[in-house]
Scaffold this motif. Sequence first.
Motif, short mmCIF file in Angstrom:
data_model
loop_
_atom_site.label_atom_id
_atom_site.label_comp_id
_atom_site.label_asym_id
_atom_site.label_seq_id
_atom_site.Cartn_x
_atom_site.Cartn_y
_atom_site.Cartn_z
N UNK A 323 27.71 3.91 -13.02
CA UNK A 323 27.59 4.91 -14.09
C UNK A 323 26.51 4.51 -15.08
N UNK A 324 26.48 3.22 -15.44
CA UNK A 324 25.47 2.77 -16.41
C UNK A 324 24.06 2.83 -15.81
N UNK A 325 23.94 2.54 -14.52
CA UNK A 325 22.64 2.66 -13.85
C UNK A 325 22.20 4.12 -13.81
N UNK A 326 23.14 5.01 -13.56
CA UNK A 326 22.82 6.44 -13.49
C UNK A 326 22.48 7.02 -14.86
N UNK A 327 23.20 6.58 -15.90
CA UNK A 327 23.08 7.19 -17.23
C UNK A 327 22.23 6.37 -18.20
N UNK A 328 22.05 5.10 -17.91
CA UNK A 328 21.28 4.23 -18.79
C UNK A 328 22.09 3.71 -19.96
N UNK A 329 21.57 2.66 -20.59
CA UNK A 329 22.14 2.08 -21.80
C UNK A 329 20.99 1.90 -22.78
N UNK A 330 21.19 2.29 -24.03
CA UNK A 330 20.13 2.17 -25.03
C UNK A 330 19.61 0.73 -25.09
N UNK A 331 18.28 0.59 -25.00
CA UNK A 331 17.67 -0.73 -25.14
C UNK A 331 17.64 -1.57 -23.88
N UNK A 332 18.20 -1.06 -22.79
CA UNK A 332 18.24 -1.83 -21.54
C UNK A 332 17.20 -1.31 -20.57
N UNK A 333 16.39 -2.20 -20.01
CA UNK A 333 15.42 -1.81 -18.98
C UNK A 333 16.15 -1.57 -17.66
N UNK A 334 16.23 -0.30 -17.29
CA UNK A 334 16.94 0.12 -16.09
C UNK A 334 15.96 0.18 -14.92
N UNK A 335 15.91 -0.89 -14.14
CA UNK A 335 14.93 -1.00 -13.06
C UNK A 335 15.08 0.10 -12.03
N UNK A 336 16.31 0.49 -11.70
CA UNK A 336 16.53 1.54 -10.71
C UNK A 336 15.94 2.86 -11.21
N UNK A 337 16.06 3.09 -12.52
CA UNK A 337 15.54 4.32 -13.09
C UNK A 337 14.03 4.36 -13.09
N UNK A 338 13.36 3.25 -13.52
CA UNK A 338 11.90 3.34 -13.63
C UNK A 338 11.16 3.04 -12.33
N UNK A 339 11.80 2.35 -11.39
CA UNK A 339 11.13 2.07 -10.11
C UNK A 339 11.68 2.93 -8.98
N UNK A 340 13.01 3.09 -8.95
CA UNK A 340 13.65 3.85 -7.87
C UNK A 340 14.13 2.93 -6.75
N UNK A 341 15.22 3.32 -6.08
CA UNK A 341 15.79 2.46 -5.03
C UNK A 341 14.86 2.34 -3.82
N UNK A 342 13.91 3.26 -3.70
CA UNK A 342 12.96 3.18 -2.58
C UNK A 342 11.75 2.31 -2.91
N UNK A 343 11.64 1.84 -4.18
CA UNK A 343 10.50 1.02 -4.60
C UNK A 343 10.94 -0.35 -5.12
N UNK A 344 12.16 -0.76 -4.80
CA UNK A 344 12.65 -2.10 -5.09
C UNK A 344 12.96 -2.75 -3.74
N UNK A 345 12.33 -3.89 -3.48
CA UNK A 345 12.41 -4.54 -2.17
C UNK A 345 12.96 -5.96 -2.30
#
Length: 527
Positions: A323-345
């Motif tokens: 849920x937090x990965x999907x919705x984000x948390x203020x001040x937290x760098x959400x790698x899945x959000x800015x890169x995407x699951x297809x761009x993390x290896x």
Amino acid sequence: MRTLIKHGLIVDGNKTKAFKGDLLIEDDKIAKISPEINEDADKIIDAKDRVVCPGFIDTHSHSDLVILVNPYNEVKIRQGITTEVLGQDGISMAPLPKEYISPWRKNLAGLDGESDEINWEYETTNNYLSMMEDNGVGLNETYLVPHGNIRMEAMGLEDRPATKEEIQKMCEITERELKSGAIGLSTGLIYIPCAYSLTEEIIEMCKVVAKYDGVFVVHQRSEADTILDSMEEIIEIGKKSGVKVHFSHFKVCGKQNWKYIPQVIELLEKAKSEGIRVSFDQYPYAAGSTMLGVILPPWAHSGGTDKLLERLRDKEQRQKMKDDIANGIDGWDNFVQFAGIDQIFVTSVKNKKNEFAIGKSLLELGQIRGIDPLDATFDLLLEEENAVGMVDFYGLEEHIIGFMKREEQNVCTDGLLAGKPHPRAYGSFPKILGRYVRDLGVLELEEAVSKMTKKAATSFNIKNRGELKEGYYADIVIFDKDTVSGCDDFINSMQYPTGIDYVIINGNCVIEEGKYSHIKAGKVLRG
């Protein structure tokens, strides 16, 4: 021992226009530089049609554990690096109280690797550096004391603000470690336990660092959605403490955040106008690399890796992470959000059974296991006890070039060495010389060399290195400017560069016509 380098194109690291000349080394120092030197020497190197320049300084390295197991570190030396700065991102080897050895090894594994070959009961920076000195090192090593290690010794791994008494203890530990030889303080405000700190805690520690004219090296809280607030925090720390500020691997992550780049540059200018000494390092790739565990929200790591693993076993806790990965948390760098699951290896694991995952994206990991990609990722982290490395794609080359041309910039690798590493571990410095100097003309040769040498030495107070200058240590690279090139292949990343013909460390010829000799030629450079 006298070594004479003849007929080279000398680029001294000081932005002086390149000139043809000779250079004489006596023992470990540069004795003479002149258009022509006709003196006896034990060894003569013909550098005709090649560049002679200072050895490169890697200001962001993750060889902290590797250097104890493999002191030669050929990967770095092959690209012309003669000095590297350890202790990055606020989590490294020392200090390490004995009671925290087990959880800390797990916390560190995704960045710096794991090994049973060393004695982990060294406790302090002084003892850690002494281990390197006793074992010998292939190139010069210097160390930043990490904020996370200090915080762990002072108050453990809990997710809470420090008390005044605990902050005072952190300041005392910082001073102890600076006196032992650390050249500054690092923090990684996305990493545990650094992420749990408030600004005031860091300001007080940085006042101690400023007292010793050390450098504060920071992986800031955000390189993405909240980068402007994050930079304001670091500027405040610099202003209130008087410390010299150095941003690690400077960048802006995620397409939705590229709009902030002009404001990021304005903040750099603001810091300078307020008298804050600011610099940053950068690797020349539009992809980053770190431990895979950073994709999890910070609360999941509270209490250390063992607590994280408990949470990964719990269905309700897993769902909250999703849920937090999907919705984000203020001040937290959400790698899945800015890169995407297809761009993390995935780049590294510690168990053979999971080596199939290396080189696979999180999306592919889910497809292979036939489950949701996040569940597949959580399973992998659980099975590997969080010791997983990753690469994420975040930006564009034009952004890299823009920051590269800034006067605050110097070059680094930020190279994680486990598994199938990011190509920056093998090719950062030669790539600058090949692509951005020769091919694209983004930088003049003299400016690029200065960014790899003197600029780095100045930012980190590394004395008597970083320039070709009489009386300075003989750390020297000789390269072919027409052929020099660094790896740019993320699939076959473990490729040595081309065109680096000679590397001399403290007067010792470690690479000669491209052939590497296993010599422990380096020194531990204590502050």
